[in-house]
Enzyme design. Structure first.
Site, PDB file in Angstrom:
ATOM      1  CG  ASP A 239       6.128  -2.095  32.886  1.00  0.00           C
ATOM      2  OD1 ASP A 239       4.980  -2.253  33.326  1.00  0.00           O
ATOM      3  OD2 ASP A 239       6.496  -2.543  31.780  1.00  0.00           O
TER       4      ASP A 239
ATOM      5  CB  CYS B  23      13.788 -10.023  28.044  1.00  0.00           C
ATOM      6  SG  CYS B  23      13.636  -8.285  27.738  1.00  0.00           S
TER       7      CYS B  23
ATOM      8  CE1 TYR C 245       8.934  -0.510  24.964  1.00  0.00           C
ATOM      9  CE2 TYR C 245      10.790  -1.508  23.818  1.00  0.00           C
ATOM     10  CZ  TYR C 245      10.169  -1.144  24.995  1.00  0.00           C
ATOM     11  OH  TYR C 245      10.774  -1.425  26.193  1.00  0.00           O
TER      12      TYR C 245
ATOM     13  CG  HIS D 105      12.945   6.318  30.634  1.00  0.00           C
ATOM     14  ND1 HIS D 105      12.024   5.874  31.548  1.00  0.00           N
ATOM     15  CD2 HIS D 105      12.968   7.656  30.756  1.00  0.00           C
ATOM     16  CE1 HIS D 105      11.519   6.890  32.186  1.00  0.00           C
ATOM     17  NE2 HIS D 105      12.064   7.995  31.724  1.00  0.00           N
TER      18      HIS D 105
END
Ligand code: ADP
Ligand code: SF4
Length: 687
Positions: free
Chosen positions: A264, A29, A168, A172
């Site tokens: 991550d 992002c 993707y 979650h």
């Protein structure tokens, strides 16, 4: 180029396209996305220019029922989004790199605050983001629609010029992932239950994307092989592997990681090791013949080459290292290893996304400013008519300011009062978990020490008279700030009544090596950012028995933004630190501290010999004020005096670096021009 790293620069085929090298900027992002398309494209372009062979967008909403407002991610709802996306592909292609797009339907993670569309879920379930609106379980027609939306989004992505199109299932955060997860998906139909059923949706999405765009575009699958929950979630050695086995040859590329986002993109405070995901993903290449990309805060060329040579990955994936240094690949190729600005794992970049603001980075102050201010991480305007400058203070602001002034061609003198350079970076990096933060200072000190145009002085606390004696007329004061010891802060504006002889400490005392004598300590954290929590962790390890009191409702609430809050609180709880929430300090006396409940005013007394106050900072501006006094009205015309960093406005280390950079760039520029830059925005056209 040293042969050792040649392997990192060989082209790699991905389905119908070929990446020019093995450096892969995975989707991340920028806080700019569909709201600030020019800014977003300029950021991606810099990555391509810096040598990233593949440059990806952030997650891209495929439909209005995946509306992530207020977070400005990427958007491909209909053909009107194509021109903005083409800005990205054109700017990436200009530098010979491939452009990738990450298509996403975010299910119950998208609460559709703009569109007010129904929230779609794998099951009936609460929304993933706090919202009174729940998700409804998708029925067969919803699933059919989702597949159609994904296919149409892929078609538009191809039209926008993307070379790689992602399906993707990670973090979650997408329906495709939620359908896969054994502890989320409780459907009874052919999309729930056994793994073959849970895989069905993602299999269909990949197949249909290939059908739609596979002639021209590669189809990548981003998949979190492990939830890092042990037996309570999907595990890499069990179902994670089984998914890769089932779909092994279907996608053209596997982009594998762990979930959720906080695992991550874990901070260096909680995961200091580069390559921390390797043990989860190292099986993937043995299962598929397709190329594999993985991340792990990689900044070391040796580790990168070894991962490729050992057959663990085909591509070096990076989000944060590519933000901290968009030119990392080029620097490796040219053997300029010392020039690499290594990511420190602080997650200030992540925080920008969580705050829905344009990306910023502690190490790279140009990040997010490529379009707005026209900043380039490797280029800077030459100096004007002035020849030299003095920078006082070697914290992050002073170091960055001195470095950029040198790059502009000035002769720079840097004076530091302490015996070591680094200011707050050095002090904070000595606290538990923050060792990697030292890189902010090390990178800049190394640069300055190698320059013949810079004179560096330690042990040099300058007075106003000293400055005038030096005869320099351009002075940047990066003298920093000091933590207050009077209890004034966010929740309390009154100076505290303090009985004499009380053992009151500030973070500066602790970081300067002064420790309470008694083993008992109250930490009062009204700053509520990160330092109070770090000090509690640090001092607990040194054996202190701590009561942690804060007006907030949890520990270090701001660190929600850096994805660390839960880890911080867990750590303090595990250390048996006594946590008291919702209390404001009211009085400190000989052997106790008194607090008042935020809500009821009810008193809380804690017996202790020592108190550490983490509240607010005072700017260190006495030298600036003395200089202003000494320089008469007339002489002031000849003097350039500028406060930078924490001395100008206390903030994060990232703010100090940015301010030092800004001051150096703006030196000898017209004030009106500089002022105008604050107004630059991307405004929606009313035509
Ligand atoms: P910032 O975050 O703005 O860079 P820091 O607090 O990290 O600020 O660093 C400020 C530095 O300035 C400290 O290392 C401090 O020792 C130094 N300093 C403060 N006053 C003087 C002075 N009068 N002369 C030289 N160095 C100074
Ligand atoms: Fe790395 Fe911090 Fe920059 Fe993010 S903000 S890229 S974590 S240095």
């Amino acid at each position: 180029m040293s042969n050792k790293y040649e392997t990192l620069f060989t082209p790699v085929k991905i389905g119908p396209v070929t990446a020019p090298n093995r450096f892969f900027q995975v989707p991340h992002c920028t806080g700019m996305g569909h709201l600030r398309p020019k800014a977003d494209a300029a950021t991606r372009a810099i990555k391509a220019e810096g040598g990233w062979g593949v440059v990806s967008t952030q997650e891209t909403e495929i439909h209005p029922s995946s509306d992530l407002t207020p977070y400005p991610e990427q958007r491909i709802w209909d053909e009107r989004d194509i021109p903005a996306l083409r800005l990205v592909t054109d700017s990436v292609h200009k530098h010979g790199s491939l452009a990738a797009i990450e298509l996403a339907h975010n299910g119950n993670h998208a609460i559709n605050q703009l569109t007010r569309a129904p929230i779609l879920g794998v099951n009936e379930m609460s929304a993933d983001i706090l919202s009174p609106r729940q998700a409804r379980q998708m029925d067969k027609s919803d699933i059919k629609n989702l597949r159609y939306w994904h296919r149409m989004a892929a078609r538009r992505a191809k039209e926008a010029g993307f070379d790689i199109v992602y399906a993707y299932a990670g973090h979650h955060m997408t329906l495709a992932h939620q359908f896969l997860l054994p502890n989320v998906n409780d459907r009874m139909d052919e999309y729930g239950g056994k793994l073959e059923n849970r895989v069905r949706l993602i299999k269909e999405l990949i197949e249909e994307t290939k059908e739609e765009v596979g002639d021209k575009c590669a189809v990548a699958f981003r998949f979190a092989v492990d939830e890092v929950k042990g037996a309570d979630g999907m595990q890499a050695r069990e179902e994670g592997r089984a998914v890769v086995e089932m779909l092994a040859e279907l996608p053209d590329l596997w982009d594998v990681n762990v979930s959720d986002w906080s695992n991550d993109s874990v901070t260096s405070r909680f995961e200091p090791n580069e390559g921390y995901q390797t043990s989860y993903i190292d099986f993937v290449k043995s299962v598929t013949s397709k190329p594999v990309v993985a991340v792990g805060r990689f900044t070391s060329p040796d580790l990168m080459a070894s991962l490729v040579n050992r057959g663990i990955v085909d591509f070096i994936g990076a989000a944060r290292p590519s933000i901290a240094d968009p030119f990392l690949p080029m620097k490796i190729e040219e053997g300029r290893f010392e020039d690499i600005r290594e990511c420190i794992g602080c997650n200030i970049c992540v925080a920008s996304d969580n705050l829905a603001i344009p990306i910023r980075c502690t190490q790279n102050p140009t990040m997010g400013e490529e379009w707005r201010r026209g900043w380039h991480p490797e280029k800077i305007q030459r100096k004007g008519s002035e020849e030299s400058a003095l920078v006082i203070g070697s914290g992050p602001a002073g170091l960055e300011c001195a470095m950029q002034l040198e790059r502009r061609g000035y002769k720079v003198t840097l004076a530091e009062a302490n015996e070591e350079y680094g200011g707050r970076v050095l002090s904070e990096s000595r606290l538990k978990g923050l060792n990697a933060w030292r890189r902010v200072a090390d990178y800049r000190i190394r640069y300055l020490q190698q320059s013949a145009n810079v004179d560096l002085f330690l042990d040099s606390r300058l007075t106003a008279e000293n400055v005038l004696e030096l005869g320099v007329k351009n002075v940047f004061l990066a003298t920093g700030s000091k933590w207050r010891s009077d209890g004034v802060g966010r929740s309390n504006r009154k100076t505290l009544r303090v009985q004499p002889a009380k053992n009151i400490f500030t973070p500066d005392d602790i970081m300067g090596g002064a420790l309470p004598k008694s083993g008992q300590l109250v930490i009062y954290d009204d700053d509520q950012i990160y330092l109070g929590g770090v000090l509690a962790d640090h001092l607990s390890d040194l054996g202190f028995d701590i009561v942690f009191v804060t007006p907030a409702n949890n520990v270090s609430p701001w660190c929600e933004n850096t994805l660390e809050q839960h880890r911080i609180q867990r750590s303090l709880i595990n250390k048996n630190i006594d946590l008291k929430f919702g209390y404001v300090i009211s009085e400190i006396s000989e052997d106790r501290v008194e607090f008042e409940c935020n809500y009821t005013g009810k008193k809380l007394d804690v017996t202790t010999q020592s108190v550490l106050l983490v509240t607010e900072r005072h700017r260190e501006i006495s030298l600036y004020e003395d200089l202003m006094k000494l320089v008469s009205e007339k002489d002031s015309q000849k003097f350039f005096l500028k406060l930078v960093g924490d001395a100008a406005a206390p903030g994060l280390i990232a703010d100090a670096v940015f301010d030092g950079h800004l001051a150096a760039r703006n030196f000898e520029r017209d004030d009106g021009e500089v002022e105008k830059e604050f107004y630059i925005r991307e405004i929606i056209s009313l035509k």
